[in-house]
Write a protein that holds these residues in place. Structure first.
Motif, PDB file in Angstrom:
ATOM      1  N   UNK A 116     -11.273  -7.070  19.966  1.00  0.00           N
ATOM      2  CA  UNK A 116     -12.000  -5.955  19.363  1.00  0.00           C
ATOM      3  C   UNK A 116     -11.987  -4.823  20.377  1.00  0.00           C
ATOM      4  N   UNK A 135     -15.466   6.484  16.350  1.00  0.00           N
ATOM      5  CA  UNK A 135     -14.175   5.922  15.944  1.00  0.00           C
ATOM      6  C   UNK A 135     -13.025   6.747  16.507  1.00  0.00           C
ATOM      7  N   UNK A 166     -13.725   3.441   2.607  1.00  0.00           N
ATOM      8  CA  UNK A 166     -13.502   2.118   2.035  1.00  0.00           C
ATOM      9  C   UNK A 166     -12.800   2.258   0.688  1.00  0.00           C
ATOM     10  N   UNK A 167     -11.556   1.851   0.678  1.00  0.00           N
ATOM     11  CA  UNK A 167     -10.815   1.902  -0.577  1.00  0.00           C
ATOM     12  C   UNK A 167     -11.267   0.758  -1.469  1.00  0.00           C
ATOM     13  N   UNK A 199      -7.480   1.272   7.339  1.00  0.00           N
ATOM     14  CA  UNK A 199      -8.260   2.491   7.085  1.00  0.00           C
ATOM     15  C   UNK A 199      -8.578   3.256   8.355  1.00  0.00           C
ATOM     16  N   UNK A 200      -8.676   2.565   9.515  1.00  0.00           N
ATOM     17  CA  UNK A 200      -8.975   3.246  10.760  1.00  0.00           C
ATOM     18  C   UNK A 200      -7.737   3.466  11.624  1.00  0.00           C
ATOM     19  N   UNK A 234     -16.495  -6.468   5.601  1.00  0.00           N
ATOM     20  CA  UNK A 234     -15.705  -6.563   6.851  1.00  0.00           C
ATOM     21  C   UNK A 234     -15.904  -5.354   7.749  1.00  0.00           C
ATOM     22  N   UNK A 235     -17.123  -4.885   7.838  1.00  0.00           N
ATOM     23  CA  UNK A 235     -17.421  -3.771   8.751  1.00  0.00           C
ATOM     24  C   UNK A 235     -17.763  -4.326  10.121  1.00  0.00           C
ATOM     25  N   UNK A 236     -17.461  -3.535  11.147  1.00  0.00           N
ATOM     26  CA  UNK A 236     -17.750  -4.013  12.501  1.00  0.00           C
ATOM     27  C   UNK A 236     -18.625  -3.005  13.239  1.00  0.00           C
ATOM     28  N   UNK A 237     -18.775  -3.232  14.536  1.00  0.00           N
ATOM     29  CA  UNK A 237     -19.713  -2.423  15.309  1.00  0.00           C
ATOM     30  C   UNK A 237     -19.285  -0.958  15.388  1.00  0.00           C
ATOM     31  N   UNK A 238     -17.984  -0.708  15.393  1.00  0.00           N
ATOM     32  CA  UNK A 238     -17.529   0.690  15.431  1.00  0.00           C
ATOM     33  C   UNK A 238     -17.862   1.382  14.120  1.00  0.00           C
ATOM     34  N   UNK A 239     -17.708   0.665  13.003  1.00  0.00           N
ATOM     35  CA  UNK A 239     -18.121   1.216  11.711  1.00  0.00           C
ATOM     36  C   UNK A 239     -19.605   1.546  11.740  1.00  0.00           C
TER      37      UNK A 239
END
Lengths: 91, 218, 369
Positions: free
Chosen positions: C235, B85, A19-20, B36-37, A39-44
């Motif tokens: 998503x 990821x 996270x910048x 970022x990803x 703004x994080x999601x399920x993959x995060x």
């Protein structure tokens, strides 16, 4: 006195998710971690789980369990305290 | 004979630019914090697609021989604690998905291909057979590291996107793909196809068994 | 859209799963059997036990050459006709994982010989050589809707007069690369899949799968009369919560289903949210139509699932009985989920659907010719 586990967890979140422009100390304790201001999601969330499992020797079995553990930074700290080997927690 | 008209073209040719540099260079073209990803290939394919503005009713065709080489390398390196990821990102057609998910842009028909020497021919045929007024053909590669050392990844990084319309209005070029019965063959690799597009070079030759391609720039 | 293509005929169709061919798979599932068994997620490297279904005598850890070539050769021997891979008899290969097991083996062991089968196009070139195909081999890869893409492009190629017959060939064989990845997503865990079960947690199983279909313009005892695709791009691992992606995929085929008595071969992997959306959307449009998923028995065969399950569906139609949702359990998301086998005498077709990462959806309408 700042909770050393919370500090460590916030640092892990920033590092793991790259996270910048986010300072660990600025991450709120009680706001939703996933879907909240970062703004994080399920993959995060899953990426965090991998890191946390490695760091603390815990095992999160399902996506549903990870959702509960990662509800907020405070709930994550509580989960880690409840499931991790105490020797792996910061002093 | 299959025929369409190139009405838009976008190419990205970053040479030996490293992934971090590409991210820094392109990040303002994506929503804040969205990159970022993203992989280098995802960033470049996204940048190439952006001016073409895909819409749901387009047909989207994506061609890559090696796809997400760096994510693949990093995913394999992450074992035994496999990274979700990197797993997700390494699966074809991640680059296009990265670009479109960021923009929440649905697409009705999406055909990701992979292949070798005949890949451009095969991708073009899919695009030219589309039943939509516009078909977007995009693709690219990203340079690998340890996979490249084993000749199992691309040694070049590039991306492209072209819009192929059934109408010649405002066309940049005419594209035809002919099925020829006389047994002639040839090939055109994806890097070769990219170079042809990037330089706006005319083309007339066999690109696969029994498939003759002509690109005439107007 | 694609629903407007002329009907395409299936002149031959076959599959291979951990149970055996499509008839053996059908028979096993009619008996309510599962091919899934608990195996270490990382093979010889151990790890948690997760439900996997491997073809008989196949090593999970990749060999040199890959052990699954034996299965592919056996399957390919059943494909009728010759000259596959020539311009008038093109091959459309679909897979999600190709030889990634070999890439994993290379990284683990360092033997570069594994890389001859590791990258997708080297893997396909090798397979084409092993199976005696010519160079006209087009490869699609879009996770779990891959097979549908191959069928649709084969259909278009035939409709355009560019081929006389087309072969669609799908395969996906499990490896630690794949199982490790799904395990990291926390959807492949110790629990066995229960498709469409309205429970608190969901999980999947993974299975080996391969299948072929010979498509023609005018011969064959089955037809595909409508095909549709949609990609939500919402998503990577979640669908639009309102089910609009599932709706969008069904919309073009609905006109073709009017007045038809259909049963539904669904995707149903065992996950909760996607399973609920899928079942509810299908139930809304096809009330009373029995919905089955076979992934609780076969495991999810990933890039091959669309064609593997299509082949089993044709075998079911021939035999007059379709397996129910093996591994499923009450309560289900909708009352139309069939847990027990379904007698097909009252039906005149099947709607076959698949879904994939990125909110990809695919559907086709299968009928007896």
């Amino acid at each position: 006195m700042p909770d050393p586990l919370l500090i460590k967890l916030k640092t892990l979140v920033v590092e793991t998710l790259r996270l910048e422009d986010v300072i660990p100390a600025d991450i709120p304790d009680d706001e939703p971690l996933i879907g909240g201001g970062l703004s994080l999601d399920s993959i995060d969330a899953l990426e965090l789980v991998v890191r946390l499992e490695k760091e603390f020797g815990i095992k999160i079995a399902s996506s549903e369990e990870s959702r509960i553990a990662l509800a907020s930074m405070a709930s994550l700290a509580a989960y880690i305290r409840a499931h991790a080997d105490p020797s792996r927690l910061p002093a | 004979m299959l025929e369409r008209w190139i009405t838009a073209l976008s190419t990205e040719d970053p040479g030996l630019e490293e992934s971090a540099t590409t991210r820094e260079r392109l990040k303002t073209r994506f929503p804040r914090n969205a990159t970022r990803r993203m992989t280098q290939l995802g960033l470049l394919v996204g940048a190439a697609l952006e001016p073409l503005a895909p819409v749901e009713t387009d047909t989207l065709v994506y061609a890559s021989g090696y796809a997400e080489s760096r994510a693949l390398e990093d995913y394999l390196d992450s074992f035994p604690s496999a990274s979700p990821t990197l797993f997700q990102t390494s699966i074809h057609p991640s680059a296009v998905q990265q670009a479109l998910i960021i923009r929440q842009q649905s697409i009705r028909q999406f055909f990701p291909l992979t292949g070798g020497d005949y890949l451009p021919a095969q991708a073009l045929q899919v695009a030219l057979l589309a039943d939509t007024p516009r078909a977007i053909l995009c693709g690219g590669e990203e340079r690998g590291t340890w996979l490249l050392a084993q000749n199992a990844a691309s040694d070049r990084t590039f991306a492209f996107a072209l819009a192929l319309s059934t109408s010649p209005d405002n066309a940049l070029a005419r594209v035809t793909l002919n099925a020829v019965a006389d047994g002639a063959t040839g090939s055109l690799t994806l890097p070769g196809f990219f170079d042809t597009l990037h330089a706006r070079r005319p083309f007339d030759g066999f690109v696969a068994p029994a498939r003759r391609l002509m690109i005439e720039w107007l | 859209m694609s629903a407007l293509l002329p009907p395409i005929h299936l002149s031959a169709c076959g599959a291979l799963t951990a149970f055996g061919d499509e008839n053996a798979s059908l028979s096993a599932m009619l008996d309510g059997r599962r091919a899934l068994a608990p195996l270490p997620v990382l093979g010889r490297d151990g790890g948690d036990l997760v439900p996997l279904a491997l073809c008989q005598d196949r090593a999970f850890d990749e060999t040199l050459p890959p052990s699954w070539i034996v299965q592919l050769r056996a399957l390919a021997q059943r494909i009728p006709g010759e000259g596959w891979g020539s311009p008038r008899r093109p091959v459309f290969v679909t897979s999600s994982n190709f030889g990634v097991g070999s890439l994993y083996a290379f990284r683990r062991e360092g033997n570069p010989a594994h890389l001859d089968h590791g990258t997708p196009f080297r893997c396909i070139d090798w397979i084409a050589s092993e199976l005696g195909w010519g160079p006209d081999v087009t490869t699609f890869s879009h996770a779990c809707v891959s097979a549908h893409l191959g069928v649709l492009q084969a259909s278009r190629t035939l409709a355009a007069g560019l081929a006389d017959e087309a072969l669609v060939f799908s395969f996906d064989f499990i490896s630690p690369f794949v199982s490790g990845g799904f395990h990291s997503l926390k959807i492949l865990n110790a629990s066995f899949p229960a498709p469409y079960h309205d429970g608190a947690t969901g999980s999947i199983g993974l299975g080996d799968g391969a299948a072929f279909a010979v498509l023609t313009r005018d011969r064959g005892d089955f037809t595909i009369t409508a095909q549709s695709l949609h990609n939500e791009m919402h998503h990577f691992t979640a669908n639009q919560a309102d089910g609009s992606g599932f709706e969008a995929c069904l919309a073009p085929v609905l006109a073709q289903t009017d007045g038809r008595r259909l049963w539904l071969k669904g995707h149903g992997t065992g996950t909760i949210e996607a399973g609920r959306l899928e079942a509810n959307t299908l139930g809304r449009h096809f009330p009373g139509a029995p919905l089955v998923s076979w992934k609780g028995a076969l495991g999810h065969t990933l890039g091959s699932c669309g064609l593997v399950e299509l082949a089993i569906a044709t075998a079911a139609i021939r035999g007059g009985r379709a397996p129910g949702t093996v591994g499923g359990a009450a309560p289900s998301f909708t009352p139309d989920v069939a847990l027990a086998p379904v007698d097909l005498g009252a039906f005149d077709g099947a709607l076959c659907t698949s879904n994939a990462f990125g909110g990809a959806h695919a559907a086709l309408l299968l009928s007896h010719a």
